[in-house]
Design a protein around this motif. Structure first.
Motif, PDB file in Angstrom:
ATOM      1  N   TYR A 165       0.851  -1.197   0.000  1.00  0.00           N
ATOM      2  CA  TYR A 165       0.000   0.000   0.000  1.00  0.00           C
ATOM      3  C   TYR A 165       0.879   1.236   0.000  1.00  0.00           C
ATOM      4  N   THR A 214      -0.877  10.808   2.492  1.00  0.00           N
ATOM      5  CA  THR A 214      -2.041  11.161   3.303  1.00  0.00           C
ATOM      6  C   THR A 214      -2.047  12.683   3.525  1.00  0.00           C
ATOM      7  N   ARG A 245      -5.643   9.048  10.328  1.00  0.00           N
ATOM      8  CA  ARG A 245      -6.592   7.907  10.279  1.00  0.00           C
ATOM      9  C   ARG A 245      -6.069   6.821   9.345  1.00  0.00           C
ATOM     10  N   SER A 246      -5.356   7.237   8.281  1.00  0.00           N
ATOM     11  CA  SER A 246      -4.850   6.253   7.307  1.00  0.00           C
ATOM     12  C   SER A 246      -3.875   5.274   7.955  1.00  0.00           C
ATOM     13  N   VAL A 298      -3.961   4.099  11.010  1.00  0.00           N
ATOM     14  CA  VAL A 298      -4.777   3.093  11.720  1.00  0.00           C
ATOM     15  C   VAL A 298      -5.411   2.136  10.712  1.00  0.00           C
ATOM     16  N   ASP A 299      -6.088   2.706   9.719  1.00  0.00           N
ATOM     17  CA  ASP A 299      -6.822   1.870   8.752  1.00  0.00           C
ATOM     18  C   ASP A 299      -5.892   0.920   8.002  1.00  0.00           C
ATOM     19  N   MET A 300      -4.738   1.445   7.558  1.00  0.00           N
ATOM     20  CA  MET A 300      -3.869   0.608   6.728  1.00  0.00           C
ATOM     21  C   MET A 300      -3.090  -0.423   7.546  1.00  0.00           C
ATOM     22  N   LEU A 314      -4.441  -1.865  10.178  1.00  0.00           N
ATOM     23  CA  LEU A 314      -5.472  -2.889  10.389  1.00  0.00           C
ATOM     24  C   LEU A 314      -5.608  -3.774   9.154  1.00  0.00           C
ATOM     25  N   GLU A 315      -5.513  -3.154   8.015  1.00  0.00           N
ATOM     26  CA  GLU A 315      -5.701  -3.889   6.735  1.00  0.00           C
ATOM     27  C   GLU A 315      -4.493  -4.738   6.367  1.00  0.00           C
ATOM     28  N   ARG A 318     -10.916  -2.863  18.724  1.00  0.00           N
ATOM     29  CA  ARG A 318     -12.324  -3.260  18.964  1.00  0.00           C
ATOM     30  C   ARG A 318     -12.590  -3.459  20.447  1.00  0.00           C
TER      31      ARG A 318
END
Ligand code: SAM
Length: 294
Positions: free
Chosen positions: A35, A39, A120-121, A123-125, A127-128, A139
């Motif tokens: 990825y 950002t 935020r990217s 965290v999201d990336m 996680l992905e 969670r």
């Protein structure tokens, strides 16, 4: 050189060059770029490597690797929480990959973890593409994720915390504000009496100026300021210094039996770096670091 976008078009067989230092670099062979994003805050890349597994770099500076993340995440978390002994509220500034959050949540006595991450990217990336690091931490019902500037958060919040963990990038770009005197003053403001602040403080062999810089700035707000060490293979240049600050010097000298009891009570047997002996030894600094602590 203190970071910057990695070259466009990196792919399998290329080498990722870390751009943290002007005259020395480390390179990682890329087996696959997973990825890539410019950002709102930084250049983000996650790539696969033969030696370190998956790696996250921000502005061409290595942040975290699957293979050695446990060292830094265990040391930035268990040292202050075990020394504190009664931490219920923890604040994490930065830490977008979720490793510090994961380790903090291992302490069942911790009732709430507020994490303030600007991007935020990240965290999201993570996680992905690097799920082994955050695992289920985001969670957890005790987790409160805030996407904001950490410096602004500690300046404005009326919440209080027992431990503050600053898992920031280096003092360049968005991370720069997390190394200022005003930021440390506000970290002191949001800590409860007996609270502890720890912060990412670079590799002293390469970044000795960061030892002096944060020591002087933290000293303005905290009665007891020092460092402890951890050896993170992917942080180039030898062991890291991690900043420590509180208003009680005894927190850096908690009796052995107490540390051992707290480690057992927290169920921290399955750690891969942190342990009772490391807790005692980590505050021992090599002679070459001391002249910079002034
Ligand atoms: N362990 C790494 C190290 O030692 O360099 C740091 C990892 S973590 C990914 C660093 C995080 O700090 C990044 O996700 C970045 O977005 C975040 N960050 C940088 N500046 C920030 C700020 N002002 N407020 C909140 N988070 C910030």
């Amino acid at each position: 050189m203190t970071g910057g976008p990695a070259p466009a078009g990196l792919g399998a067989g290329d080498w990722f060059q870390e751009l943290l230092f002007p005259h020395a670099r480390q390179s990682f062979e890329i087996t696959k770029v997973l990825y890539r994003e410019r950002t709102a805050h930084q250049d983000l890349i996650i790539f696969e490597t033969p030696t370190y597994g998956r790696v996250l770099a921000l502005d061409s500076i290595i942040q975290v690797t699957e293979k050695d993340e446990y060292v830094y995440h265990e040391m930035m978390t268990h040292m202050p929480i075990v020394a504190h002994g009664r931490a219920k509220r923890v604040l994490i500034i930065g830490g977008g990959d979720g490793g510090i959050l994961r380790e903090t949540l291992r302490h069942k006595a911790v009732q709430r973890v507020t994490m303030v991450e600007i991007d935020r990217s990240v965290v999201d990336m993570c996680l992905e593409y690097m799920p082994s690091i955050p695992q289920k931490a985001f969670r957890d019902r005790r987790t409160d994720l805030v996407i904001a500037d950490g410096a602004r958060f500690v300046a404005e919040t009326d919440e209080r915390f027992d431990v503050v963990i600053v898992d920031s990038t280096d003092p360049v770009g968005p991370g720069e504000v997390l190394f200022t005197e005003g930021f440390y003053r506000n970290c002191h403001r949001v800590l409860t009496p007996g609270g502890i602040l720890v912060n990412q403080n670079g590799v002293p062999f390469m970044q000795a100026d960061e030892v002096t810089m944060t020591y002087r700035r933290r000293r303005k707000s905290f009665k007891d300021v020092g460092f402890y060490v951890a050896a993170v293979p992917s942080y180039y240049g030898g062991f890291m210094t991690l900043g420590w600050a509180s208003d009680n010097p005894k927190l850096r000298a908690v009796p052995n039996a107490t540390i051992a009891r707290r480690i057992a009570a927290a169920g921290l047997r399955k750690t891969k770096y942190y342990n009772f002996a490391i807790h005692q030894a980590a505050f021992a600094l090599p002679a070459f670091v001391h002249p910079h602590i002034r």
